[in-house]
Write an enzyme that holds these catalytic residues in place. Sequence first.
Site, PDB file in Angstrom:
ATOM      1  N   THR A  81     -37.539  14.417 -21.859  1.00  0.00           N
ATOM      2  CA  THR A  81     -38.211  13.119 -21.815  1.00  0.00           C
ATOM      3  C   THR A  81     -38.849  12.795 -23.162  1.00  0.00           C
ATOM      4  OG1 THR A  81     -38.639  13.406 -19.455  1.00  0.00           O
ATOM      5  CG2 THR A  81     -39.988  11.785 -20.604  1.00  0.00           C
ATOM      6  N   HIS A 209     -34.745  23.462 -19.620  1.00  0.00           N
ATOM      7  CA  HIS A 209     -34.691  23.931 -18.227  1.00  0.00           C
ATOM      8  C   HIS A 209     -33.410  23.535 -17.505  1.00  0.00           C
ATOM      9  CE1 HIS A 209     -35.995  20.296 -15.759  1.00  0.00           C
ATOM     10  NE2 HIS A 209     -36.312  19.879 -16.964  1.00  0.00           N
ATOM     11  N   CYS A 333     -36.520   9.100  -4.108  1.00  0.00           N
ATOM     12  CA  CYS A 333     -37.637   9.485  -3.245  1.00  0.00           C
ATOM     13  C   CYS A 333     -38.869   9.855  -4.044  1.00  0.00           C
ATOM     14  CB  CYS A 333     -37.244  10.621  -2.316  1.00  0.00           C
ATOM     15  SG  CYS A 333     -36.421  11.944  -3.159  1.00  0.00           S
TER      16      CYS A 333
HETATM   17  N1  PLP Z   1     -32.300  13.054 -19.059  1.00  0.00           N
HETATM   18  C1  PLP Z   1     -31.540  13.472 -18.054  1.00  0.00           C
HETATM   19  C2  PLP Z   1     -30.123  13.010 -17.961  1.00  0.00           C
HETATM   20  C3  PLP Z   1     -32.055  14.344 -17.089  1.00  0.00           C
HETATM   21  O1  PLP Z   1     -31.296  14.759 -16.067  1.00  0.00           O
HETATM   22  C4  PLP Z   1     -33.400  14.758 -17.208  1.00  0.00           C
HETATM   23  C5  PLP Z   1     -34.018  15.630 -16.176  1.00  0.00           C
HETATM   24  O2  PLP Z   1     -33.788  15.479 -14.998  1.00  0.00           O
HETATM   25  C6  PLP Z   1     -34.142  14.299 -18.298  1.00  0.00           C
HETATM   26  C7  PLP Z   1     -33.571  13.446 -19.204  1.00  0.00           C
HETATM   27  C8  PLP Z   1     -35.576  14.711 -18.492  1.00  0.00           C
HETATM   28  O3  PLP Z   1     -35.660  16.016 -18.996  1.00  0.00           O
HETATM   29  P1  PLP Z   1     -37.042  16.827 -18.876  1.00  0.00           P
HETATM   30  O4  PLP Z   1     -37.204  17.194 -17.447  1.00  0.00           O
HETATM   31  O5  PLP Z   1     -36.865  18.012 -19.768  1.00  0.00           O
HETATM   32  O6  PLP Z   1     -38.101  15.912 -19.376  1.00  0.00           O
END
Ligand code: PLP
Length: 395
Positions: A81, A209, A333
Amino acid sequence: MNKKIVYFDNNATTAVDPEVFEAMKPFFSERYGNPSSIYSFGGNVAAEIKKARAQVAALLGANHQDEHGNFTEVIFTSCGTESDNAAIYSAVENCPRRKKVVMSKIEHPAVLNVGKDLERRGYKVAYAPVDGKGRIDLQRLEDLIDENTAIVSVMWANNETGNIYPVEQIAAMAHRYGALFHTDAVQAVGKIPINMANSQIDMLSLSGHKLHAPKGIGVLYVRRGIRFRPFIVGGHQEKGRRGGTENTASIVALGKACELAGKNMQIENTQVKALRDRLEKGIIDSIPSIKINADLDNRLPNTASVSFEYIEGEAILLRLDQFGICASSGSACTTGSLEPSHVLRAMGIPYTSAHGTIRFSLSRFNTEEEVDFVIKTLPPIIAELRSYSPYWQEK
Ligand code: PLP
């Protein structure tokens, strides 16, 4: 409660690989020095960060090094993010003349909500649509890009369907209008080959992660020569591009996870894909009225998005949970509503299907026995839930 967990939700998060866990442990105990310190107890830790940066660069095929052998295109962040935010805000702030951003409708909220924020600040944000299989029409995308566009951001692979997008073509398209190109590769890295040395992509986000490193560590790749404005200002860490004392243990873990992902890439495309295909075939053969939501010829090897018509995904998940099976639904959800996700809505999946959508996402730690357990467990659950569904009776 000693129920065995059958974990099929690897696009949500992954188990930390035991080798990764071993690699990070010393940085919580005997190697806690601050990498910026002058004494060797800290300096030795800085050397481990340098090594991790090289391991990440190797997985990305990013080959630029500075005079000290640092792979400087790799910036460590706290998560996917943050990387997505940093990339887009940097592009718009560095180019104040351009007041437009282009992204697709099926981006992760980490990108979409930056778009919403920019709209509130007076930017024009254009969202490329997708078709029923989740594919982007490149001509329609190009129609949205113009000389006023600061950045185009399109994900490499979608977290819900697993669809893979033609990011190189889109990068070239963005450049024709003088715009930068960023890709959210959070779901792609470690699952499909990436070679930034032969790429036009300017910026790329990844998250630890999702590839068997811990939560709370990410990377923003910024191509050499691209102007970058830090999202978090503070100390001189990451060459002044991301302030904050380095999360050493997690950085080392991510380096190790990237090394292992590179070694195991073949497994993703053979073993994991075979398990995913076995799961889908088992479901198709034993349950009527289902649909796989994806561009079937062009998707990640580990992801299966399956719609079980006329029932609720949450009800399926709760039943699966009783058997220790973990998967995700296609509903938003997290927002407290059971609206189908923005991805399924953008694909125009009818409500009767979208509501009953389950995403199974596998990893190299899954086994054939686990797949067979799901194939055996699912049909009676679906049959029972449909027996209560007025829509199923009326069908
Ligand atoms: N972008 C995508 C395509 C994701 O699947 C995710 C997490 O679900 C993220 C960004 C966000 O990553 P983070 O959880 O490391 O902030």
